[in-house]
Design a protein around this motif. Structure first.
Motif, PDB file in Angstrom:
ATOM      1  N   SER A  29       2.610  19.261  18.983  1.00 13.94           N
ATOM      2  CA  SER A  29       2.886  17.660  19.369  1.00 13.94           C
ATOM      3  C   SER A  29       4.113  17.379  19.813  1.00 13.94           C
ATOM      4  O   SER A  29       4.452  16.862  20.693  1.00 13.94           O
ATOM      5  N   ALA A  30       5.220  18.249  19.304  1.00 12.59           N
ATOM      6  CA  ALA A  30       6.692  18.104  19.731  1.00 12.59           C
ATOM      7  C   ALA A  30       6.993  18.659  20.696  1.00 12.59           C
ATOM      8  O   ALA A  30       7.588  18.104  21.872  1.00 12.59           O
ATOM      9  N   LYS A  31       6.269  19.924  21.158  1.00  6.37           N
ATOM     10  CA  LYS A  31       6.419  20.593  22.412  1.00  6.37           C
ATOM     11  C   LYS A  31       5.825  19.730  23.667  1.00  6.37           C
ATOM     12  O   LYS A  31       6.543  19.647  24.784  1.00  6.37           O
ATOM     13  N   ALA A  32       4.808  18.942  23.303  1.00 12.93           N
ATOM     14  CA  ALA A  32       4.358  17.924  24.548  1.00 12.93           C
ATOM     15  C   ALA A  32       5.438  17.129  25.066  1.00 12.93           C
ATOM     16  O   ALA A  32       5.592  16.541  26.077  1.00 12.93           O
ATOM     17  N   LYS A  33       6.201  16.616  23.940  1.00  5.72           N
ATOM     18  CA  LYS A  33       7.230  15.733  24.292  1.00  5.72           C
ATOM     19  C   LYS A  33       8.778  16.543  24.454  1.00  5.72           C
ATOM     20  O   LYS A  33       9.717  15.690  24.464  1.00  5.72           O
ATOM     21  N   GLU A  34       8.740  17.682  24.497  1.00  3.60           N
ATOM     22  CA  GLU A  34       9.909  18.534  24.574  1.00  3.60           C
ATOM     23  C   GLU A  34      10.998  17.980  23.197  1.00  3.60           C
ATOM     24  O   GLU A  34      12.253  17.978  23.487  1.00  3.60           O
ATOM     25  N   ILE A  35      10.537  17.917  22.109  1.00  6.90           N
ATOM     26  CA  ILE A  35      11.559  17.589  21.132  1.00  6.90           C
ATOM     27  C   ILE A  35      11.618  18.579  20.096  1.00  6.90           C
ATOM     28  O   ILE A  35      10.810  19.393  19.756  1.00  6.90           O
ATOM     29  N   PRO A  36      12.745  18.971  19.817  1.00  9.09           N
ATOM     30  CA  PRO A  36      13.160  20.030  19.018  1.00  9.09           C
ATOM     31  C   PRO A  36      12.452  20.072  17.703  1.00  9.09           C
ATOM     32  O   PRO A  36      12.216  19.022  17.117  1.00  9.09           O
ATOM     33  N   VAL A  37      12.031  21.210  17.035  1.00  9.10           N
ATOM     34  CA  VAL A  37      11.545  21.257  15.581  1.00  9.10           C
ATOM     35  C   VAL A  37      12.301  22.293  14.852  1.00  9.10           C
ATOM     36  O   VAL A  37      12.336  23.545  15.524  1.00  9.10           O
ATOM     37  N   VAL A  38      12.744  22.056  13.579  1.00  6.12           N
ATOM     38  CA  VAL A  38      13.283  22.990  12.864  1.00  6.12           C
ATOM     39  C   VAL A  38      12.837  22.929  11.430  1.00  6.12           C
ATOM     40  O   VAL A  38      12.465  21.799  10.899  1.00  6.12           O
ATOM     41  N   PHE A  39      12.056  24.026  11.028  1.00  6.29           N
ATOM     42  CA  PHE A  39      11.226  24.156   9.839  1.00  6.29           C
ATOM     43  C   PHE A  39      12.276  24.389   8.531  1.00  6.29           C
ATOM     44  O   PHE A  39      13.114  25.595   8.792  1.00  6.29           O
ATOM     45  N   ILE A  40      12.405  23.983   7.604  1.00 11.86           N
ATOM     46  CA  ILE A  40      12.950  24.369   6.098  1.00 11.86           C
ATOM     47  C   ILE A  40      11.866  25.241   5.407  1.00 11.86           C
ATOM     48  O   ILE A  40      10.949  24.530   5.304  1.00 11.86           O
ATOM     49  N   ASP A  41      11.963  26.296   5.371  1.00 16.56           N
ATOM     50  CA  ASP A  41      11.182  27.274   4.873  1.00 16.56           C
ATOM     51  C   ASP A  41      11.315  28.127   3.604  1.00 16.56           C
ATOM     52  O   ASP A  41      11.411  29.377   3.717  1.00 16.56           O
ATOM     53  N   THR A  42      11.421  27.568   2.536  1.00 16.55           N
ATOM     54  CA  THR A  42      12.145  28.139   1.297  1.00 16.55           C
ATOM     55  C   THR A  42      11.071  28.833   0.485  1.00 16.55           C
ATOM     56  O   THR A  42      11.155  29.658  -0.080  1.00 16.55           O
ATOM     57  N   LEU A  43       9.779  28.528   0.766  1.00 21.73           N
ATOM     58  CA  LEU A  43       8.577  29.040   0.370  1.00 21.73           C
ATOM     59  C   LEU A  43       7.954  30.181   1.193  1.00 21.73           C
ATOM     60  O   LEU A  43       6.754  30.455   0.904  1.00 21.73           O
ATOM     61  N   GLN A  44       8.436  30.326   2.351  1.00 20.73           N
ATOM     62  CA  GLN A  44       7.849  31.100   3.264  1.00 20.73           C
ATOM     63  C   GLN A  44       6.390  30.917   3.929  1.00 20.73           C
ATOM     64  O   GLN A  44       5.503  31.764   3.984  1.00 20.73           O
ATOM     65  N   LEU A  45       6.304  29.617   4.277  1.00 20.98           N
ATOM     66  CA  LEU A  45       5.021  29.176   4.658  1.00 20.98           C
ATOM     67  C   LEU A  45       4.737  29.236   6.162  1.00 20.98           C
ATOM     68  O   LEU A  45       3.703  29.032   6.603  1.00 20.98           O
ATOM     69  N   VAL A  46       5.907  29.289   6.688  1.00 22.78           N
ATOM     70  CA  VAL A  46       5.749  29.005   8.474  1.00 22.78           C
ATOM     71  C   VAL A  46       5.387  30.259   9.070  1.00 22.78           C
ATOM     72  O   VAL A  46       6.269  31.247   8.854  1.00 22.78           O
ATOM     73  N   PRO A  47       4.412  30.399   9.668  1.00 24.32           N
ATOM     74  CA  PRO A  47       4.134  31.789  10.423  1.00 24.32           C
ATOM     75  C   PRO A  47       5.158  31.955  11.694  1.00 24.32           C
ATOM     76  O   PRO A  47       5.557  30.965  12.241  1.00 24.32           O
TER      77      PRO A  47
END
Length: 367
Positions: free
Chosen positions: A105-123
């Motif tokens: 969704s963000a990529k389609a609008k070229e909007i940066p995404v930063v994940f906070i991943d303290t639980l190691q959930l983001v592939p």
């Protein structure tokens, strides 16, 4: 010294930050931060408070939003933020199955995404799928080392009180023994074998001590004779809470008698001690009051007080805990966001970068 921010200062700082943001976005940037829970700070040591400070330092305007644990609601919030044209999206992810959809969704609008991943959930594959996506993680590989360093430092500082039988060794019990505790003991013994960690034994000579496991099961905590053991290790703050209840049932770790104290060293800082005491009701307060360091029940005071694992470290209850470094996590996220808004290298000025991941070391919290 505890790494704890004063409640008063934290509240005042948070108010000043919100006042500045509310008067107009700094750098004309409107970053949306999506939290998995309420999206508001419930105690002065939260990651949200750290994020407030970090975004203020980086001069980036932002808005907090909470999904209250609802993954579908978080996905909806992400898409709405993207459609509104936010400058960047910061996400503390609830459901890893939604990670790719948020990024697309963000990529389609070229909007940066930063994940906070303290639980190691983001592939990792999700992060790699978009050049304007990054993830900041608490590095679990550092937990055992940080805990081992905490153990060695504690032994060095408290050896005379710890070595009850004066055998030059520290006997420990481990509740929920796993790779973290075994790795921590290995690291502690490596340090204790060095010249820097030599301590004075009963004969006043410098010795290199060791930490060794007691040959006893800790499954039935209430049957443990705590006078026989010198240290307790737990792998989570929930385990530490359970151990502390068992200790206090025998008048240990209440801060009433300094001789009745067995050091407990754990991992984590989020267990809500106050909530447990309040749930028990006034009729059971006498049995639990030493969990929260109150001498009389006053519900009005309880409403204003915060007692998580972090707050009882060094209060005659827990000896120490290893925690995710919230300030470092928030600082890395804010720097990445600032860099991407300014169209610079996203990792400019950031340490601990591994591919598109920033790894933040765990730290020790002691008295």
């Amino acid at each position: 010294m505890k790494r704890i921010v004063s409640i008063v200062l934290a509240v005042l700082f948070s108010l000043s930050v919100f006042a500045l943001v509310g008067c107009g976005n700094i750098n004309d940037a409107d970053v949306v931060i999506l939290w998995k829970d309420e999206g508001v700070a419930t105690n002065p040591n939260s990651l949200i408070n750290s994020m407030d400070r970090a975004m203020y330092i980086e001069k980036v305007g932002y808005t907090h939003m909470g999904a209250k644990g609802n993954a579908d609601e978080q996905l909806k919030q992400a898409k709405e933020a993207v459609e509104s044209g936010c400058a960047a999206l910061v996400v503390e992810l609830i459901n890893p199955l939604h990670a790719q959809e948020i990024v697309e969704s963000a990529k389609a609008k070229e909007i940066p995404v930063v994940f906070i991943d303290t639980l190691q959930l983001v592939p990792d594959a999700v992060v790699a799928s978009y050049d304007k996506c990054a993830v900041v993680r608490a590095d679990l590989t550092t937990v055992a080392d940080a805990k081992g360093e905490l153990i060695a430092d504690y032994i060095k500082a408290n050896f005379k009180k710890l070595d009850k039988n004066e055998d030059g060794k520290i006997t420990y019990l481990a509740h929920d023994l796993g790779v973290i505790s075994t790795g921590a003991v290995k690291k502690a013994n490596e340090l204790l074998a060095t010249e820097d960690y030599a301590v004075k034994g009963a004969d006043k000579k410098e010795i290199n001590t060791t930490v060794e496991a007691a040959d006893v099961s800790i499954t039935d905590l209430l049957k443990i004779d705590f006078t026989q053991y010198e240290l307790i290790l737990t792998a989570t703050d929930y385990d530490a809470f359970t151990v502390l209840q068992a200790l206090q049932a025998k008048d240990y770790n209440t801060d009433k008698l300094t001789t009745h104290f067995v050091p407990v060293i754990t991992v984590g800082d989020s267990v809500d001690y106050k909530a447990y005491v309040v749930e028990q009701g006034k009729e059971n307060y006498e049995n639990n009051k030493y969990l929260v360091d109150l001498t009389v029940v006053d519900e009005a005071d309880l409403d204003e007080m915060i007692y998580t694992t972090r707050n009882v470290v060094g209060a005659g209850r827990l000896a120490g805990t290893v925690i995710a470094d919230d300030d470092a996590i928030a600082g890395a996220v804010a720097k990445i966001v600032r860099n991407m808004i300014k169209e610079k290298d996203m990792f400019d000025g950031i340490e601990g970068v591994d591919g598109k991941t920033v790894k933040i070391r765990y730290i020790a919290l002691t008295e």
